[in-house]
Enzyme design. Structure first.
Site, PDB file in Angstrom:
ATOM      1  N   GLY A 154      -5.381  -4.856   6.492  1.00  0.00           N
ATOM      2  CA  GLY A 154      -6.434  -3.844   6.871  1.00  0.00           C
ATOM      3  C   GLY A 154      -7.824  -4.430   7.700  1.00  0.00           C
ATOM      4  CB  THR A 206       1.015   0.019   4.921  1.00  0.00           C
ATOM      5  OG1 THR A 206       1.209  -0.995   4.027  1.00  0.00           O
ATOM      6  CG2 THR A 206       2.263   0.410   5.882  1.00  0.00           C
ATOM      7  N   GLY A 207      -0.760  -2.168   5.987  1.00  0.00           N
ATOM      8  CA  GLY A 207      -0.895  -3.480   6.883  1.00  0.00           C
ATOM      9  C   GLY A 207      -1.963  -4.359   6.589  1.00  0.00           C
ATOM     10  NE  ARG A 244      -9.483  -7.019   2.490  1.00  0.00           N
ATOM     11  CZ  ARG A 244      -8.363  -6.058   2.820  1.00  0.00           C
ATOM     12  NH1 ARG A 244      -8.059  -5.448   1.545  1.00  0.00           N
ATOM     13  NH2 ARG A 244      -7.561  -6.259   3.789  1.00  0.00           N
ATOM     14  CG  ASP A 267      -6.005  -0.255   6.056  1.00  0.00           C
ATOM     15  OD1 ASP A 267      -5.850  -1.281   5.484  1.00  0.00           O
ATOM     16  OD2 ASP A 267      -5.226   0.396   6.864  1.00  0.00           O
ATOM     17  CB  THR A 323      -0.799  -0.015   1.453  1.00  0.00           C
ATOM     18  OG1 THR A 323      -1.594  -1.023   1.237  1.00  0.00           O
ATOM     19  CG2 THR A 323      -1.616   1.128   1.480  1.00  0.00           C
TER      20      THR A 323
HETATM   21  N1  GLY Z   1      -3.861  -2.025   4.080  1.00  0.00           N
HETATM   22  C1  GLY Z   1      -4.264  -2.571   2.956  1.00  0.00           C
HETATM   23  C2  GLY Z   1      -5.308  -3.537   2.778  1.00  0.00           C
HETATM   24  O1  GLY Z   1      -5.300  -4.224   3.880  1.00  0.00           O
HETATM   25  O2  GLY Z   1      -5.949  -3.427   2.109  1.00  0.00           O
END
Ligand code: GLY
Length: 335
Positions: A255, A252-253, A229, A232, A201
């Site tokens: 979500g 980032t991570g 889907r 975040d 991300t």
């Molecule tokens: N952080 C990006 C996602 O989980 O889509």
């Protein structure tokens, strides 16, 4: 879900660094040792290009923080090294579904798009939602039609495809096929395995000469995500937050954790209610709250005084920052 022992997560923090006007991240990226030196150079060049583009907007062009965030993220969306725009990861059914959001620290205005498949630069669509509609979040077809009407670049969905991301999908599909049914979760998917995945991300936080903060985030999400889907990144308060009274944040991570823990707004709340600095705020949430629950990820933060910090509980975080006088720092791994 699979539980990981805490020692699999490294602890990495930057800051507070003073006099920063723009920070960007390219996600968790890859673990140390995975990329070749040439590939690392290419990632570093991409981050530096984004920083310089945003810096030019803020200094030479006297643009605002929103302009800088948008300019920096567009560069990263166009760069196939990153999981946003071109180079986005694939859904389980082999498509690219893109999410993005942007927020204005002056008045908490925000815009976001989710699940778009043909908008070349989703961050610009997010900004258009903020500035040209009464809404905060538009999804899929409605967002795509809106973006086209707003005059944004529309591309064939094949534009986003890269062989590297397709290979990632094929590997994941193979893994799913080879797993015994007993390992699948009730929805028929493998349990999440955060330590084996990396989310690239992208995001940016900026401060302009008028003292206004802005933040933005853009992503293709997670490889093999179920179609439809939403993570975040387009959720204000989860992946993105900005308020002049506290800070600008881009995350980032994994979500689902960032939504459940409202990570971006919680980092802001740490500053608002506890009066801590940006480093303490981001460390408290990323390492203090997410790490114990195996919520893998990271965030970058900038406050109104130009103090920048980041924290990751993973073994990487592609990030960089630039000061008002043009000094650039780029790092790929925790130190
Ligand atoms: N952080 C990006 C996602 O989980 O889509």
């Amino acid at each position: 879900m699979t539980l990981l022992v805490a020692t699999q997560f490294a602890v990495g923090n930057d800051g507070p660094v003073e006099n920063v006007i723009l920070g960007v991240h390219g996600g968790l990226g890859e673990s140390p040792g995975v990329l070749t030196p040439e590939e690392e150079k290419s990632v570093i060049a991409g981050i530096e290009k984004a920083l310089r583009a945003g810096h030019t907007v803020l200094t030479k062009k006297q643009g605002g923080s929103l302009d800088a965030v948008e300019a920096a993220i567009r560069i990263l969306e166009d760069d196939p090294n990153f999981n946003a725009g071109k180079g986005a990861v694939f859904t389980s059914d082999g498509r690219n579904e893109l999410d993005a959001s942007i927020m204005d620290g002056r008045d908490r205005k925000a815009g976001a798009v989710a699940g778009v498949t043909n908008v070349k630069n989703p961050i610009s669509a997010a900004r258009a939602v903020m500035e040209k509609t009464k809404h905060v979040l538009l999804v899929s077809k409605g967002a795509e039609e809106f973006a086209a009407k707003a005059g944004l670049d529309i591309v064939d969905p094949a534009y986003f495809r890269t062989e590297k991301r397709w290979k990632d999908l094929e590997e994941r599909r193979k893994k799913e096929r080879e797993q015994p049914q007993s390992r699948l979760d009730p929805s028929g998917f493998l349990p999440d395995e955060p330590a084996t995945r990396h989310w690239s991300t992208v995001g940016a936080v900026a401060l302009d000469t008028a003292g206004n903060l802005a933040a933005g985030t853009s992503t293709g999400g997670m490889t093999y995500k179920r179609y439809g889907r939403v993570g975040d990144s387009p959720i204000i308060g989860a992946g993105t937050f900005a308020d002049n009274a506290t800070c600008a944040v881009s995350c980032t991570g994994h979500g689902e954790f960032f939504i459940r823990w409202q990570v971006a707004s919680d980092i802001s709340a740490q500053i608002e209610y506890k009066g801590v600095d940006v480093r303490k705020a981001v460390d408290t949430v990323i390492n203090g709250k997410l790490k114990p629950v195996q919520g893998e990820g990271a965030a970058i933060v900038l406050d109104r005084k130009g103090r920048f910090a980041s924290a990751t509980n993973s073994d990487s975080l592609w990030r960089g920052w630039i000061t008002a006088d043009g000094k650039v720092v780029v790092k790929l791994y925790p130190e």
